[in-house]
Design an enzyme around this catalytic site. Structure first.
Site, PDB file in Angstrom:
ATOM      1  N   CYS A 138      40.686  21.629 -20.010  1.00  0.00           N
ATOM      2  CA  CYS A 138      39.857  22.783 -19.669  1.00  0.00           C
ATOM      3  C   CYS A 138      40.273  23.909 -20.599  1.00  0.00           C
ATOM      4  O   CYS A 138      41.373  24.441 -20.497  1.00  0.00           O
ATOM      5  CB  CYS A 138      40.062  23.193 -18.207  1.00  0.00           C
ATOM      6  SG  CYS A 138      39.158  24.702 -17.759  1.00  0.00           S
TER       7      CYS A 138
ATOM      8  N   GLU B 264      32.832  22.182 -21.283  1.00  0.00           N
ATOM      9  CA  GLU B 264      33.454  21.065 -21.986  1.00  0.00           C
ATOM     10  C   GLU B 264      32.525  20.631 -23.100  1.00  0.00           C
ATOM     11  O   GLU B 264      31.300  20.850 -23.025  1.00  0.00           O
ATOM     12  CB  GLU B 264      33.729  19.910 -21.007  1.00  0.00           C
ATOM     13  CG  GLU B 264      34.715  18.883 -21.535  1.00  0.00           C
ATOM     14  CD  GLU B 264      36.014  19.507 -22.008  1.00  0.00           C
ATOM     15  OE1 GLU B 264      36.131  19.760 -23.240  1.00  0.00           O
ATOM     16  OE2 GLU B 264      36.890  19.774 -21.177  1.00  0.00           O
TER      17      GLU B 264
END
Length: 241
Positions: free
Chosen positions: A2, A113
């Site tokens: 992340c 992402e």
């Protein structure tokens, strides 16, 4: 992993959601962000002793994203510790003590992402996705935090302590693995109390790591999010993948 997320809710909304007793003054100085990046100041929820009463209270505080271990020579190591893999929390020296003693929740509205291109893709570039609950609910990333004492600053310097945090990651859910093989560990509401409780040790916290997080919707978005200088609600607008 992340490496970028969105956190744009008002402080009061977070205080209500997490039953916060104390909101630190510097929290109110943080603007909403649709493109939170490593080394940024971020909001985190912790349970610590109140400075005046000594009682354990739930607090909303600011930390720098990228954990700096207490034994680090300088804070630059934090840029390499924005994430902590769930598989090595109890073993890696930088994370083992915070995992046992200093756990946090990092509020977010969603995260980004990047999917790597395949040979069949017309455009050979990474495609960013915004992953978020479809109902607009808040998510709570499992996090750790640490204190680092700056040896170059005097004992009476209010900036002598750096508070930093990292986000715990886990293998991606099967439905999200086409984008990336990792994702943040998101804790359901019923586990927030146990994760934050300083009386829960590493063994107790380890039992929370298999929690099933919320169902996420992956929305392809513009490559504008690639640049940290870009910020604003427009980053969440759907784009053709």
């Amino acid at each position: 992993m992340c490496g970028r997320y969105a956190s744009f809710r008002e402080d009061q909304a977070l205080a209500d959601e997490f039953a916060i007793a104390t909101v630190a003054d510097d929290v109110r100085l943080l603007p909403p962000s649709w493109n939170v990046a490593p080394t940024d100041g971020v909001r985190m929820v912790v349970e610590r002793a109140d400075r005046e009463t000594g009682e354990i209270t739930r607090q909303l505080r600011v930390a720098r994203w990228g954990l700096v271990p207490s034994w680090a020579k300088d804070p630059s190591i934090g840029s390499r510790m924005i994430n902590a893999r769930v598989e090595s929390l109890a073993d890696k020296p930088a994370f083992s003590r915070p995992f046992a003693q200093r756990r946090a929740l990092v509020p977010a509205d969603g995260y980004y992402e990047w999917r790597k291109p395949t040979p069949d893709d017309e455009v050979q570039r990474k495609q960013p996705y915004y992953l978020h609950p479809d109902d607009g609910a808040l998510v709570a990333f499992a996090g750790l935090y640490e204190f680092w004492r700056d040896p170059t600053k005097a004992d009476d310097d209010p900036d002598r302590w750096l508070v930093s945090t990292t986000i715990v990651t886990r293998p991606a859910a099967p439905e999200l693995a086409f984008i990336h093989d990792r994702q943040p560990l998101m804790l359901p509401r019923e586990l927030w109390d146990a994760w934050l409780d300083p009386a829960v040790d590493a063994a107790g916290a380890r039992e929370l790591l298999d929690a099933t997080g919320p169902l996420l919707t992956p929305t392809p978005v513009s490559t504008l999010v690639n640049a940290v200088r870009n910020n604003g609600p427009h980053l969440l607008d759907p784009a053709a993948p």
